[in-house]
Design a protein around this motif. Structure first.
Motif, mmCIF file in Angstrom:
data_model
loop_
_atom_site.group_PDB
_atom_site.id
_atom_site.type_symbol
_atom_site.label_atom_id
_atom_site.label_comp_id
_atom_site.label_asym_id
_atom_site.label_seq_id
_atom_site.Cartn_x
_atom_site.Cartn_y
_atom_site.Cartn_z
ATOM 1 N N ARG A 61 0.819 -1.204 0.000
ATOM 2 C CA ARG A 61 0.000 0.000 0.000
ATOM 3 C C ARG A 61 0.857 1.261 0.000
ATOM 4 O O ARG A 61 0.617 2.204 -0.743
ATOM 5 N N ASN A 62 1.893 1.251 0.817
ATOM 6 C CA ASN A 62 2.738 2.430 0.898
ATOM 7 C C ASN A 62 3.557 2.633 -0.366
ATOM 8 O O ASN A 62 3.747 3.768 -0.822
ATOM 9 N N LEU A 63 4.058 1.540 -0.940
ATOM 10 C CA LEU A 63 4.815 1.671 -2.177
ATOM 11 C C LEU A 63 3.936 2.224 -3.290
ATOM 12 O O LEU A 63 4.389 3.007 -4.125
ATOM 13 N N ALA A 64 2.669 1.821 -3.286
ATOM 14 C CA ALA A 64 1.759 2.325 -4.311
ATOM 15 C C ALA A 64 1.559 3.824 -4.175
ATOM 16 O O ALA A 64 1.330 4.530 -5.159
ATOM 17 N N SER A 65 1.651 4.341 -2.934
ATOM 18 C CA SER A 65 1.475 5.775 -2.716
ATOM 19 C C SER A 65 2.795 6.532 -2.788
ATOM 20 O O SER A 65 2.834 7.736 -2.594
ATOM 21 N N GLY A 66 3.903 5.814 -3.075
ATOM 22 C CA GLY A 66 5.206 6.449 -3.150
ATOM 23 C C GLY A 66 5.876 6.604 -1.807
ATOM 24 O O GLY A 66 6.893 7.288 -1.696
ATOM 25 N N GLN A 67 5.334 5.979 -0.750
ATOM 26 C CA GLN A 67 5.908 6.070 0.579
ATOM 27 C C GLN A 67 6.186 4.682 1.134
ATOM 28 O O GLN A 67 5.607 3.696 0.678
ATOM 29 N N THR A 68 7.094 4.631 2.132
ATOM 30 C CA THR A 68 7.443 3.345 2.740
ATOM 31 C C THR A 68 6.866 3.181 4.140
ATOM 32 O O THR A 68 7.001 2.117 4.731
ATOM 33 N N GLY A 69 6.284 4.242 4.699
ATOM 34 C CA GLY A 69 5.734 4.139 6.050
ATOM 35 C C GLY A 69 6.806 4.077 7.114
ATOM 36 O O GLY A 69 6.558 3.593 8.217
ATOM 37 N N THR A 70 8.017 4.570 6.813
ATOM 38 C CA THR A 70 9.096 4.591 7.790
ATOM 39 C C THR A 70 9.675 6.001 7.895
ATOM 40 O O THR A 70 9.664 6.765 6.933
ATOM 41 N N VAL A 71 10.178 6.325 9.071
ATOM 42 C CA VAL A 71 10.849 7.598 9.298
ATOM 43 C C VAL A 71 12.161 7.328 10.021
ATOM 44 O O VAL A 71 12.297 6.329 10.725
ATOM 45 N N ARG A 109 14.862 4.493 2.027
ATOM 46 C CA ARG A 109 13.713 5.234 1.512
ATOM 47 C C ARG A 109 12.761 5.681 2.620
ATOM 48 O O ARG A 109 11.537 5.550 2.498
ATOM 49 N N VAL A 110 13.320 6.214 3.702
ATOM 50 C CA VAL A 110 12.453 6.766 4.750
ATOM 51 C C VAL A 110 11.649 7.923 4.171
ATOM 52 O O VAL A 110 12.069 8.591 3.218
ATOM 53 N N ASP A 111 10.484 8.165 4.756
ATOM 54 C CA ASP A 111 9.610 9.238 4.271
ATOM 55 C C ASP A 111 9.967 10.595 4.871
ATOM 56 O O ASP A 111 9.522 11.637 4.376
ATOM 57 N N GLY A 112 10.739 10.601 5.951
ATOM 58 C CA GLY A 112 11.127 11.847 6.593
ATOM 59 C C GLY A 112 12.173 11.575 7.653
ATOM 60 O O GLY A 112 12.437 10.421 8.005
ATOM 61 N N LEU A 113 12.771 12.650 8.166
ATOM 62 C CA LEU A 113 13.822 12.529 9.166
ATOM 63 C C LEU A 113 13.620 13.548 10.289
ATOM 64 O O LEU A 113 13.207 14.686 10.038
ATOM 65 N N ILE A 114 13.928 13.132 11.518
ATOM 66 C CA ILE A 114 14.071 14.065 12.631
ATOM 67 C C ILE A 114 15.505 13.980 13.104
ATOM 68 O O ILE A 114 16.022 12.886 13.386
ATOM 69 N N VAL A 115 16.177 15.125 13.179
ATOM 70 C CA VAL A 115 17.556 15.195 13.650
ATOM 71 C C VAL A 115 17.533 15.811 15.041
ATOM 72 O O VAL A 115 17.103 16.957 15.217
ATOM 73 N N VAL A 116 17.980 15.053 16.041
ATOM 74 C CA VAL A 116 17.918 15.498 17.439
ATOM 75 C C VAL A 116 19.318 15.849 17.926
ATOM 76 O O VAL A 116 20.227 15.018 17.882
ATOM 77 N N GLY A 117 19.499 17.092 18.387
ATOM 78 C CA GLY A 117 20.788 17.532 18.902
ATOM 79 C C GLY A 117 20.918 17.301 20.392
ATOM 80 O O GLY A 117 19.948 16.987 21.085
#
Length: 336
Positions: free
Chosen positions: A57-67, A120-128
């Motif tokens: 489902r996620n690949l079909a929408s262009g996303q992997t559902g992971t961050v 192929r994560v959908d986004g990233l959070i960088v924590v300092g």
């Protein structure tokens, strides 16, 4: 004994009397499916206990559902609650989280970044590990990035930080409300932006009330030893002090030791307030510490929300300061 075969989308389609394509559209909320057809498909899926293939489902929408969560220092006590808050928010949206710790190493950070992007994560959070601005990991990445606690030095990035200036204002307003007017401040490490931001809030609020900080005005370390030594210096130079603002809970623990050794009553003679609300220290102090809570888990949840918004293309770049809260205890208000 053979394992039971997993229910497929084709099984749902046959049970509902529709094509596989129509069943897929119905379960994915597409508008081009009639209400009655959608009802039959959903009832069939529920009856068969059908679980959609999330990857497909996620690949079909262009996303992997992971961050990806890229931390600088998981040994530090600030990173973990921020990451917990972010993970809670992602988990509520059924997003999987990949966690990497760069350990304050630029080369390791670049390696982890390449690995997360390769997955192929959908986004990233960088924590300092501190609130000083840090170098951006880049503008031309294929996924949105949100910086938490340590803001990006690039104003075009999205950053979420605690409002340390507001925290300084908050503690002074609290002390003034208690009638304290002879206020000293034990400062933290001079190299930390948080130390200077808190001083800015403290001095501006005192100035508006026609007051100045009592001497001495030295910077030190984030340690109990510095708190003990600095409190000694304050009592020697400003014996009429009636409140001490400590730059951290560790410093405050040391200051309380000195006040107790000198027979100075807390909070009767001198009120003590601090920052961070590290409960293992704040609740273990005698008396318990009034301290500013940076609410790190809420900061992490907000960072996750900004990732979702960035994926949707609706987030505004820049640094967003999140308000803190004051937890009042017995070191400033008797019986609290």
């Amino acid at each position: 004994m053979s394992m039971a075969r997993a229910v497929t989308l084709r099984d749902v389609a046959e049970a509902a009397g529709v094509s596989v394509a129509t069943a897929s559209k119905a379960l994915n909320g597409r508008d081009d499916v009639g209400a009655e057809t959608r009802r039959r498909v959903e009832e069939a899926a529920a009856r068969l206990s059908f679980t959609p293939n999330a990857l497909a489902r996620n690949l079909a929408s262009g996303q992997t559902g992971t961050v990806g969560l890229l931390a600088s220092d998981l040994d530090g006590r600030f990173s973990i609650p921020i990451l917990m808050g972010a993970e809670d928010a992602f988990g509520a949206e059924r997003m999987s989280v990949l966690l990497c710790d760069a350990r304050e190493d630029v080369i390791r950070e670049r390696h982890h970044l390449s690995t997360l992007l390769a997955r192929r994560v959908d986004g990233l959070i960088v924590v300092g590990s501190r609130t000083d601005p840090r170098p951006s990991i880049g503008r031309d990445l294929p996924v949105p990035v949100v910086y938490a606690y340590a803001p990006s030095a690039d104003p075009q990035d999205v950053s979420i930080v605690p409002d340390n200036v507001g925290a300084g204002i908050m503690v002074v307003e609290h002390l003034l409300s208690l009638g304290r007017r002879r206020i000293a401040h034990i400062r933290g490490d001079v190299t930390y932006a948080a130390a200077h931001d808190r001083i800015a809030g403290i001095t501006s609020t005192l100035g508006a009330a026609g007051l100045d900080l009592l001497p001495p005005h030295s910077f030190g370390s984030w340690s109990e030893a510095w708190g003990r030594a600095a409190a000694d210096a304050i009592l020697a130079e400003s014996p009429d002090v009636d409140a001490i603002i400590c730059a951290s809970d560790q410093i405050a623990r040391g200051a309380l030791d000195t006040l107790r050794d000198r027979g100075v009553g807390v909070p009767d003679q001198v009120a003590v307030v601090s920052f961070d609300n590290w409960e293992i220290l704040a609740l273990g102090s005698r008396p318990q510490l009034t301290s500013v809570d940076m609410d790190f888990e809420a900061l992490g949840r907000l960072a996750a929300q900004r990732v979702f918004e960035s994926i949707a293309g609706t987030t505004t770049p820049g640094v967003e300061s999140r308000p803190c809260r004051l937890v009042i205890r017995g070191s400033s208000v008797k019986g609290a």
